[in-house]
Design a protein around this motif. Structure first.
Motif, PDB file in Angstrom:
ATOM      1  N   SER A 182      46.740  12.707 -17.458  1.00 35.70           N
ATOM      2  CA  SER A 182      45.784  13.524 -16.712  1.00 35.70           C
ATOM      3  C   SER A 182      46.317  14.949 -16.631  1.00 35.70           C
ATOM      4  N   ASP A 183      45.411  15.916 -16.694  1.00 33.82           N
ATOM      5  CA  ASP A 183      45.798  17.322 -16.553  1.00 33.82           C
ATOM      6  C   ASP A 183      46.384  17.599 -15.176  1.00 33.82           C
ATOM      7  N   ASN A 184      46.047  16.747 -14.205  1.00 37.60           N
ATOM      8  CA  ASN A 184      46.551  16.964 -12.845  1.00 37.60           C
ATOM      9  C   ASN A 184      48.070  16.845 -12.765  1.00 37.60           C
ATOM     10  N   THR A 201      44.538  28.259 -17.777  1.00 36.60           N
ATOM     11  CA  THR A 201      44.751  26.855 -17.401  1.00 36.60           C
ATOM     12  C   THR A 201      45.381  26.095 -18.553  1.00 36.60           C
ATOM     13  N   LYS A 203      45.966  22.376 -20.224  1.00 34.02           N
ATOM     14  CA  LYS A 203      45.414  21.025 -20.274  1.00 34.02           C
ATOM     15  C   LYS A 203      45.997  20.284 -21.467  1.00 34.02           C
ATOM     16  N   ASP A 205      45.546  18.076 -24.822  1.00 35.06           N
ATOM     17  CA  ASP A 205      44.536  17.958 -25.864  1.00 35.06           C
ATOM     18  C   ASP A 205      44.051  16.511 -25.905  1.00 35.06           C
ATOM     19  N   LYS A 206      42.820  16.291 -25.407  1.00 33.24           N
ATOM     20  CA  LYS A 206      42.293  14.927 -25.334  1.00 33.24           C
ATOM     21  C   LYS A 206      41.942  14.351 -26.710  1.00 33.24           C
ATOM     22  N   GLY A 230      49.687  20.460 -25.752  1.00 28.33           N
ATOM     23  CA  GLY A 230      49.024  21.084 -24.619  1.00 28.33           C
ATOM     24  C   GLY A 230      48.234  22.289 -25.089  1.00 28.33           C
TER      25      GLY A 230
END
Length: 567
Positions: A182-184, A201, A203, A205-206, A230
């Motif tokens: 999770s990005d969190n 931001t 995140k 890479d999904k 990322g």
């Protein structure tokens, strides 16, 4: 005009009034000497006349002190030629009195302009009073300059330099990807361009693959370091490009504790071959991690069983059976730390379930009812008697003679018949009834129960005779019929040996109150509602009888009369 009074000639008296320019144009002051005609108007025009005079005024030009406003140009692209910047040809100036004059011609100095510079550029301009309409009012100046501030549009796009974030969550072997990525959990990280921080931001890479699957897949993590991609997305995407970095994630193994032996295979039928069991490769077990609460275990199941041992399996046993399987240790060690002496044997329990065959009644059973030695014809019963298979007091009911076979075959199925649960206990009304009978196989694991209906004829019981009460012998001769004390009811017997008290209507005509001999009084049986539905009279009908013998008193003395002597 600062004075508002004039003195009267030769008197020195002051006359109130006001001064004004005689003509409108007389009020204008021009550079050098100006002669102005002044008119005095007394307040009291009836007492005094107007007067005139001439005033000489020397006029000087205004001194320019500043250009109050800079010119700002910030809407031009790099490469714009100087002449295309849109600089104004005239500009507002301010003089020493604070007054403003507009559109004084200006000549801009292009020597300090760089069409490829992204920094702010200051360009000055010379004022040309002599070319303006204020040449006779303004003093020329070479010191006061017009200022233009040029900031060309910075259309450059920068790629930030990244300091990767860290992954704040500790991951363990056996974690599900979609639950732990999770990005969190990205913490820190920094993007800069030329030393300046770029807001944006970070995140994950999904779309990146791990073990050939996306980060959001239901895939178990292996215990090993991971290098994840990322992506930094700047807030200002016109000014900066997105950038990629590598986020390091350390996945540590959970610790294997023991197998789980509570797995039972369902939906298995007796007679199934070992192959038909279709045993899966799943192995269930317990593990712990550094975050497992004390005293608790985490349950896992993985497809790591390489083979199952068929030697202990009996396809014809109804008992609980245990089957063992071999486990791929090397595959498990990709996710978990396994002690050398760990028991990695897979276990599954199987209890084969009955698979009873469908049955059908090819010949319906016959119901037979008897009471003691008395037996009714088949499928017949007296009203108010129990529908039963079994014994109640002296009554016996039985279902016999039925034939049941495996459906579609000639195989006879052993078992018993009974009335279906919920069948009325008895019938109080004569008639023909459809009764449901149920066949229960001797071995319900092999055969299914079935049912059918049979017709049972409910009839009234037939009276056989009535018990004669004790005779009446204690009443004197002449006793009226109503005082004999005849019984209200008598015991009546049925043909099957059953008996019942039934009311009697005694016949007074069969009684002679003056007879000393034995006499028999007859009575008619009186049926109530229950009797009417339960019993019937034979032919001839059953009647009640009772014998009566009245008491005759002792004889009186006999008086004999003779001839008396004459007095």
């Amino acid at each position: 005009m600062r004075s508002h009074a004039e003195r009267v000639a030769d008197t020195g008296a002051v006359v109130p009034g006001s001064f004004s320019f005689k003509k409108y144009e007389d009020g204008r002051v021009y550079p050098d000497e100006n002669r102005m005609e002044i008119l005095f108007t007394p307040d009291d025009t009836e007492a005094y006349a107007t007067a005139e005079c001439t005033v000489t005024v020397t006029g000087i030009k205004y001194t320019i002190t500043s250009v109050p406003y800079d010119i700002y140009i910030n809407d031009k692209l790099p490469g714009t030629a100087f002449e295309n910047l849109g600089l104004p040809s005239g500009i507002n100036i301010e003089v020493s009195t604070g007054a403003n004059f507009s559109s004084v011609p200006v000549t801009w100095d292009s020597s300090s302009y760089g069409p490829d510079s992204y920094e702010e550029q200051i360009i000055t301009g010379d004022l040309h009073v002599e070319k303006s309409s204020y040449a006779d009012l303004l003093e020329p100046t070479s010191t006061v300059k017009a200022t233009a501030r040029i900031k060309l549009i910075d259309n450059r796009v920068f790629t930030p330099t990244l300091e990767p974030p860290t992954y704040s969550k500790q991951l363990y072997g056996g974690d599900l990807c979609f639950l732990v990525f999770s990005d969190n959990y990205l913490s820190g990280g920094k993007a800069t361009v030329n030393g300046e921080t770029v807001p944006g931001t970070f995140k994950l890479d999904k779309n990146q693959k791990i073990y050939g699957h996306s980060l959001t897949a239901s895939q178990l993590l292996q215990a090993e370091p991971l290098q994840l991609k990322g992506i930094f997305t700047p807030n200002d995407q016109k000014r900066y490009t997105t950038a990629e970095c590598t986020v390091g994630v350390n996945v540590i193994p959970r610790r294997f504790v023991k197998p789980s032996y509570n797995r039972v295979l369902n939906n298995t039928k007796i007679g199934m071959t070992f192959e038909e069991l279709n045993l899966s490769e799943s192995f269930s077990f317990f593990v712990v991690s550094d975050e497992t609460p004390p005293g608790e275990l985490e349950s896992y199941s993985m497809n790591v069983v390489t083979s199952w041992d068929a030697s202990t399996y009996d396809p014809n046993s109804y008992d609980m059976q245990t089957i063992y399987g071999e486990v791929d240790r090397a595959e498990l060690e990709k996710y978990f730390t396994i002690p050398e002496d760990a028991n990695l044997r897979a276990v599954i329990k199987v209890q084969l379930q009955p698979d009873p065959a469908e049955t059908e009644i090819t010949q319906a059973p016959v119901f037979r009812w008897k009471n003691g030695d008395f037996t009714l014809s088949d499928n017949t019963i007296f009203s108010q008697r129990r529908f039963q298979v079994g014994t109640y007091n002296a009554e016996v009911g039985s279902l016999f003679g039925g034939v049941v076979k495996v459906k579609g075959t000639d195989t006879v199925v052993p078992g018993t018949f009974s009335f279906k649960k919920g069948t009325p206990l008895y019938s109080s009304s004569p008639g023909e009834y459809d009764m449901t009978v149920v066949f229960t196989p001797t071995d319900p694991r092999l055969h299914k129960p079935t049912e059918t209906s049979i017709k049972i004829n409910v009839i009234k019981n037939t009276l056989k005779d009535a018990d004669e009460p004790e005779p009446i012998t204690d009443k004197p001769l002449g006793t009226p019929f109503t005082e004999l004390g005849l019984p209200k009811d008598v015991v009546v017997n049925a043909v099957d040996g059953a008996w019942r008290w039934i009311d009697v209507a005694w016949d007074a005509a069969s009684y002679d109150a003056e007879s000393p001999d034995w006499q028999t009084i007859t009575g008619t049986l009186v049926f109530d509602e229950y009797d009417e539905s339960t019993y019937q009279q034979p032919g001839p009908v059953v009647t009640a009888t009772i014998r009566v013998k009245l008491i005759v008193p002792d004889s009186a003395p006999t008086v004999t009369t003779g001839t008396l002597p004459t007095a």
